[in-house]
Design an enzyme around this catalytic site. Structure first.
Site, short mmCIF file in Angstrom:
data_model
loop_
_atom_site.label_atom_id
_atom_site.label_comp_id
_atom_site.label_asym_id
_atom_site.label_seq_id
_atom_site.Cartn_x
_atom_site.Cartn_y
_atom_site.Cartn_z
N GLY A 1 1.17 -1.46 0.20
CA GLY A 1 0.04 0.04 0.04
C GLY A 1 1.21 0.95 -0.35
CB ALA B 1 5.65 6.88 -9.22
CG HIS C 1 3.40 0.67 -5.15
ND1 HIS C 1 4.42 1.77 -4.61
CD2 HIS C 1 4.37 -0.36 -5.19
CE1 HIS C 1 4.38 0.65 -2.69
NE2 HIS C 1 4.87 -0.30 -3.48
CD GLN D 1 7.88 -7.58 4.97
OE1 GLN D 1 6.95 -8.15 3.95
NE2 GLN D 1 8.09 -6.44 3.75
CD GLU E 1 16.18 -3.69 -11.82
OE1 GLU E 1 17.03 -3.21 -12.23
OE2 GLU E 1 16.37 -5.01 -13.14
CB VAL F 1 10.07 4.86 -10.28
CG1 VAL F 1 9.28 5.99 -10.37
CG2 VAL F 1 9.52 3.25 -11.26
CB SER G 1 10.56 5.02 -0.33
OG SER G 1 10.61 4.23 1.25
CB SER G 2 5.24 3.47 1.05
OG SER G 2 5.28 3.22 -0.33
NE ARG G 3 10.67 1.56 4.92
CZ ARG G 3 10.81 0.98 6.00
NH1 ARG G 3 10.49 1.16 7.64
NH2 ARG G 3 10.31 -0.15 6.80
#
Length: 260
Positions: free
Chosen positions: A30, A34, A36, A60, A147, A175, A184-186
């Site tokens: 989630g 971009a 994803h 994880q 990657e 990307v 990154s979502s972070r």
């Protein structure tokens, strides 16, 4: 776009998909960006049916605090997926995926014990275990990974070979922003000033002549550094900015020093 939660419902859906159709699968946690989108668009281009999962996998996360802080914007994510033309979204439930209380798990004993595996013990057990479960339920023809998480990509490919899974694992290029920052979502947890610093990670990895030089320059810039290492034809790094952990990697041919 169909939105499904239960495993049995997913199995029925999968049975209804014509066997001649090619099914592509993009697993996500989630907070879609971009990066994803690039994976999803490639799946849509290459397959007849595209399935996306949104699941923040607790197995994880080695740090419970990191799990609690992981950003979640489900309704925005669903709207984005609908706009992209995704066919099916599966929202797995931990009560089903880990009905055995995580008694059974997948452990890799070589690649997964280095770098991320050293810094985050059992992290890859959680990744591989949940990916295997999702693949067995969905039975896709292709599955897509970025990657940016290069060590993870290697491990998933290795697991697929080891267990003779009938799925093609496709790695897609990282990307980046115009400044080179790997998405990154972070990043949602970083201030504008902290994001400015984060953008220097890629620049330093590319211009440094060695891992030692890169580590020194990262420390000088203000990063906390967990590792910088040349392996698998890549220069890989894990750093933290204001307690937010970021990873990146580049091909060694992109570096000044191309020697592993």
């Amino acid at each position: 776009m169909d939105i499904i939660e239960g495993v049995e419902e997913v199995k029925l859906m999968r049975q209804a998909v014509v066997e001649a159709d090619r099914v592509g699968f993009v697993p996500t946690m989630g907070c879609l960006h971009a990066g994803h989108e690039a994976l999803i668009k490639r799946s849509i281009d290459q397959n007849d049916v595209t399935i996306v999962t949104i699941y923040v996998n607790p197995a994880q996360f080695d740090d419970p605090g990191d799990l609690r802080l992981y950003p979640g914007i489900l309704q925005d994510d669903l709207a984005l997926l609908r706009g992209l033309g995704v066919d099916i979204v599966w929202l797995p439930q931990s009560s089903e995926l880990y009905a055995d209380d995580y008694a059974y798990r997948v452990t890799e004993t070589h690649v997964g014990k280095q770098l991320e595996g050293l810094c985050r013990p059992e992290h890859f057990d959680g990744v591989l275990s949940v990916v295997l479960k999702l693949l067995l339920v969905l039975r896709p023809h292709r599955v897509y990974f970025g990657e940016k998480d290069y060590q993870q990509l290697l491990l998933v490919k290795g697991m697929v070979r080891a267990f003779f899974l009938d799925v093609e694992v496709i790695g897609c290029p990282t990307v980046r922003t115009a400044e080179g920052l790997a998405l990154s979502s972070r990043h949602a947890r970083l201030s504008a000033e902290q994001l400015f610093l984060a953008r220097r990670l890629h620049e330093i990895l590319v211009r440094s002549a060695s891992c030692d030089e890169a580590r020194g320059d990262l420390l000088t810039a203000g990063f906390e550094v967990e590792y910088v290492s040349d392996q698998w034809g890549r220069r890989l790094a894990a750093v933290s900015v204001a307690g937010v952990r970021l990873i990146d990697n580049i091909k060694l041919t992109s570096c000044i020093n191309e020697t592993v």
